[in-house]
Design a protein around this motif. Structure first.
Motif, PDB file in Angstrom:
ATOM      1  N   VAL A 136     -33.014 -14.611  -8.090  1.00 63.31           N
ATOM      2  CA  VAL A 136     -32.896 -15.422  -9.311  1.00 63.31           C
ATOM      3  C   VAL A 136     -34.057 -16.400  -9.499  1.00 63.31           C
ATOM      4  N   PRO A 137     -34.500 -17.137  -8.469  1.00 63.32           N
ATOM      5  CA  PRO A 137     -35.576 -18.105  -8.694  1.00 63.32           C
ATOM      6  C   PRO A 137     -36.870 -17.488  -9.231  1.00 63.32           C
ATOM      7  N   THR A 138     -37.183 -16.257  -8.801  1.00 70.34           N
ATOM      8  CA  THR A 138     -38.436 -15.621  -9.225  1.00 70.34           C
ATOM      9  C   THR A 138     -38.233 -14.517 -10.245  1.00 70.34           C
ATOM     10  N   GLN A 139     -36.958 -14.111 -10.418  1.00 72.93           N
ATOM     11  CA  GLN A 139     -36.604 -12.995 -11.303  1.00 72.93           C
ATOM     12  C   GLN A 139     -37.189 -11.658 -10.837  1.00 72.93           C
ATOM     13  N   GLU A 140     -37.596 -11.585  -9.567  1.00 71.53           N
ATOM     14  CA  GLU A 140     -38.017 -10.307  -9.006  1.00 71.53           C
ATOM     15  C   GLU A 140     -36.796  -9.416  -8.816  1.00 71.53           C
ATOM     16  N   THR A 141     -36.920  -8.145  -9.171  1.00 66.04           N
ATOM     17  CA  THR A 141     -35.789  -7.231  -9.057  1.00 66.04           C
ATOM     18  C   THR A 141     -36.142  -6.029  -8.172  1.00 66.04           C
ATOM     19  N   ARG A 142     -35.121  -5.496  -7.550  1.00 66.68           N
ATOM     20  CA  ARG A 142     -35.267  -4.284  -6.756  1.00 66.68           C
ATOM     21  C   ARG A 142     -34.086  -3.366  -7.042  1.00 66.68           C
ATOM     22  N   ILE A 143     -34.345  -2.071  -6.964  1.00 69.69           N
ATOM     23  CA  ILE A 143     -33.296  -1.082  -7.176  1.00 69.69           C
ATOM     24  C   ILE A 143     -32.836  -0.565  -5.817  1.00 69.69           C
ATOM     25  N   ILE A 144     -31.540  -0.581  -5.593  1.00 70.45           N
ATOM     26  CA  ILE A 144     -30.948  -0.161  -4.319  1.00 70.45           C
ATOM     27  C   ILE A 144     -29.906   0.909  -4.577  1.00 70.45           C
ATOM     28  N   THR A 145     -29.999   1.988  -3.843  1.00 70.06           N
ATOM     29  CA  THR A 145     -28.990   3.047  -3.918  1.00 70.06           C
ATOM     30  C   THR A 145     -27.866   2.733  -2.925  1.00 70.06           C
ATOM     31  N   HIS A 146     -26.643   2.863  -3.409  1.00 69.94           N
ATOM     32  CA  HIS A 146     -25.474   2.587  -2.580  1.00 69.94           C
ATOM     33  C   HIS A 146     -24.597   3.837  -2.550  1.00 69.94           C
ATOM     34  N   LEU A 147     -24.434   4.415  -1.364  1.00 71.67           N
ATOM     35  CA  LEU A 147     -23.555   5.570  -1.185  1.00 71.67           C
ATOM     36  C   LEU A 147     -22.292   5.120  -0.477  1.00 71.67           C
ATOM     37  N   GLN A 148     -21.148   5.531  -0.989  1.00 70.71           N
ATOM     38  CA  GLN A 148     -19.885   5.241  -0.320  1.00 70.71           C
ATOM     39  C   GLN A 148     -19.133   6.532  -0.070  1.00 70.71           C
ATOM     40  N   SER A 149     -18.949   6.853   1.217  1.00 67.17           N
ATOM     41  CA  SER A 149     -18.164   8.017   1.607  1.00 67.17           C
ATOM     42  C   SER A 149     -16.730   7.566   1.855  1.00 67.17           C
ATOM     43  N   THR A 150     -15.783   8.168   1.164  1.00 71.15           N
ATOM     44  CA  THR A 150     -14.393   7.710   1.217  1.00 71.15           C
ATOM     45  C   THR A 150     -13.475   8.647   1.982  1.00 71.15           C
ATOM     46  N   ALA A 151     -14.013   9.692   2.592  1.00 74.30           N
ATOM     47  CA  ALA A 151     -13.175  10.727   3.209  1.00 74.30           C
ATOM     48  C   ALA A 151     -12.948  10.536   4.701  1.00 74.30           C
ATOM     49  N   TRP A 152     -13.656   9.588   5.312  1.00 73.65           N
ATOM     50  CA  TRP A 152     -13.607   9.466   6.773  1.00 73.65           C
ATOM     51  C   TRP A 152     -12.514   8.491   7.196  1.00 73.65           C
ATOM     52  N   PRO A 153     -11.490   8.947   7.889  1.00 72.02           N
ATOM     53  CA  PRO A 153     -10.450   8.028   8.359  1.00 72.02           C
ATOM     54  C   PRO A 153     -10.960   7.140   9.487  1.00 72.02           C
ATOM     55  N   ASP A 154     -10.420   5.942   9.569  1.00 73.72           N
ATOM     56  CA  ASP A 154     -10.784   5.026  10.644  1.00 73.72           C
ATOM     57  C   ASP A 154     -10.438   5.651  11.991  1.00 73.72           C
ATOM     58  N   GLN A 155     -11.358   5.568  12.931  1.00 73.10           N
ATOM     59  CA  GLN A 155     -11.206   6.134  14.272  1.00 73.10           C
ATOM     60  C   GLN A 155     -11.138   7.662  14.258  1.00 73.10           C
ATOM     61  N   GLY A 156     -11.447   8.287  13.121  1.00 72.90           N
ATOM     62  CA  GLY A 156     -11.321   9.733  13.026  1.00 72.90           C
ATOM     63  C   GLY A 156     -12.526  10.380  12.383  1.00 72.90           C
ATOM     64  N   VAL A 157     -12.319  11.616  11.934  1.00 71.62           N
ATOM     65  CA  VAL A 157     -13.378  12.398  11.304  1.00 71.62           C
ATOM     66  C   VAL A 157     -12.799  13.116  10.089  1.00 71.62           C
ATOM     67  N   PRO A 158     -13.637  13.476   9.132  1.00 70.82           N
ATOM     68  CA  PRO A 158     -13.156  14.189   7.946  1.00 70.82           C
ATOM     69  C   PRO A 158     -13.108  15.695   8.194  1.00 70.82           C
ATOM     70  N   SER A 159     -12.678  16.434   7.191  1.00 65.99           N
ATOM     71  CA  SER A 159     -12.764  17.894   7.232  1.00 65.99           C
ATOM     72  C   SER A 159     -14.221  18.296   7.094  1.00 65.99           C
ATOM     73  N   LEU A 160     -14.754  18.997   8.078  1.00 69.41           N
ATOM     74  CA  LEU A 160     -16.162  19.386   8.027  1.00 69.41           C
ATOM     75  C   LEU A 160     -16.424  20.353   6.876  1.00 69.41           C
ATOM     76  N   ALA A 161     -15.479  21.254   6.629  1.00 68.00           N
ATOM     77  CA  ALA A 161     -15.647  22.203   5.523  1.00 68.00           C
ATOM     78  C   ALA A 161     -15.792  21.468   4.193  1.00 68.00           C
ATOM     79  N   ASP A 162     -15.055  20.365   4.045  1.00 69.56           N
ATOM     80  CA  ASP A 162     -15.113  19.599   2.799  1.00 69.56           C
ATOM     81  C   ASP A 162     -16.341  18.701   2.728  1.00 69.56           C
ATOM     82  N   GLU A 163     -16.783  18.192   3.875  1.00 66.54           N
ATOM     83  CA  GLU A 163     -17.809  17.144   3.878  1.00 66.54           C
ATOM     84  C   GLU A 163     -19.191  17.607   4.327  1.00 66.54           C
TER      85      GLU A 163
END
Length: 332
Positions: free
Chosen positions: A194-221
């Motif tokens: 904000v002070p300088t009004q310099e901007t940057r573009i950031i890509t954000h990927l969110q994977s929602t298929a992975w259970p905590d302490q686990g793994v997803p279906s490999l065929a699906d992911e």
């Protein structure tokens, strides 16, 4: 012949490698497997035993002595009291006393400290998180969890979904959001100082298929994971900016993705060299890749189910690669 991107010690401190060097009967666990033989070896290996050895040699008293002390100051900034970062790979953010994050090396040449592995931000650490993103010119953030899982908060909603977010001197806005795959959301964020009004573009990927302490279906992911790997490579090669990867604790699902990325990119580099020099033997070492990750951030790849998933992914990846090569050969 040992290749440092397949088997061997980390660049700096590597407690477990010294142990392997003293116990040659265990060093075979780290020896690279020729990729054309990987499927057979993968089926034959005792992965439960391998993972028990990994935990034994990477969760020692000497390792614990390298962790940040769980003081009154750091305790309030850790999502989990027993998940602490190493001091020697700790990420330092100017203006902030502490953030639970570690630098992790990539596996290909020239990729030292390319990844920042960290916990899912808490409300009280959001400002430090975004300051870290700005300081290290992060171009890609990969989130390997949901905000809420099994009725428990796993991560603060640190990114904008509709309204802009203000974090100290930074404003973050959402430019675009698309579903790249059924369980992979890709967001384009605009971060403004904000002070300088310099901007940057950031890509954000969110994977929602992975259970905590686990793994997803490999065929699906499988395709989704390959997309994440390709985007990490693309962003890194474009300008050498850091890549942030996190889940909730920043070790389990984070460790699996970074482990897969390192194994794949190391193999790809060797395959390229093999095309130029027939004496190069492309190999894979899941044990070695995970062991080195665990020397850079405590507990990376948290359980045997996740460890086995990396093996399974590479079975798919190598089989797909060999099938593609065969198709190319037949078309010539």
């Amino acid at each position: 012949m040992e290749n440092p991107i397949i088997e061997g010690s980390c660049r700096e401190r590597d407690i477990s490698y010294k142990f392997l060097a003293e116990h040659t009967e265990l060093s075979e666990l780290e020896a690279g497997i020729p990729y054309k033989e990987f499927f057979f070896h993968s089926k034959a290996r005792d992965k439960d035993l391998e993972f028990r050895v990994l935990k034994r040699i990477t969760e020692t008293r000497k390792h614990a002595e390298c962790l940040v002390e769980n003081s009154a100051m750091t305790c309030s900034m850790n999502r989990y009291a027993d998940i602490l970062p190493y001091k020697d790979t700790l990420v330092h953010v100017p203006g902030y006393s502490y953030i639970n994050a570690n630098f992790v090396d990539g596996a290909c040449s020239g990729s030292e400290q390319m990844i920042i592995a960290t916990q899912g931000p808490l409300h009280r650490t959001m400002e430090a998180f975004w300051a870290m993103v700005w300081e290290y010119e992060v171009s890609l953030i990969i989130m390997m969890c949901n905000l809420l899982e099994d009725g428990m908060v796993k991560c603060e909603e640190y990114f904008p979904s509709e309204n802009n977010i203000q974090c100290d001197v930074f404003e973050i806005s959402l430019a675009k959001s698309t579903n790249k795959y059924p369980f992979l959301i890709e967001r384009v964020l605009i971060m403004t100082h904000v002070p300088t009004q310099e901007t940057r573009i950031i890509t954000h990927l969110q994977s929602t298929a992975w259970p905590d302490q686990g793994v997803p279906s490999l065929a699906d992911e499988f395709s989704s994971i390959n997309y994440m790997i390709s985007l990490i490579k693309k962003k890194w090669l474009a300008n050498r900016s850091k890549i942030v990867v996190h889940c909730s604790a920043g070790i389990g699902r984070t460790g699996v993705l970074v482990g897969i990325f390192n194994v794949v990119t190391a193999l790809e580099e060797l395959l390229e060299k093999e095309a130029e020099d027939e004496n190069v033997e492309p190999r894979v070492s899941i044990f070695g890749a995970v062991r080195r990750l665990r020397e850079q951030r405590w507990g990376m790849v948290a359980n045997v189910k996740q460890y086995k998933f990396i093996y399974k992914f590479m079975e798919y990846w190598i089989t797909s690669f060999l099938s593609h090569q065969q198709q190319i050969g037949q078309s010539l």
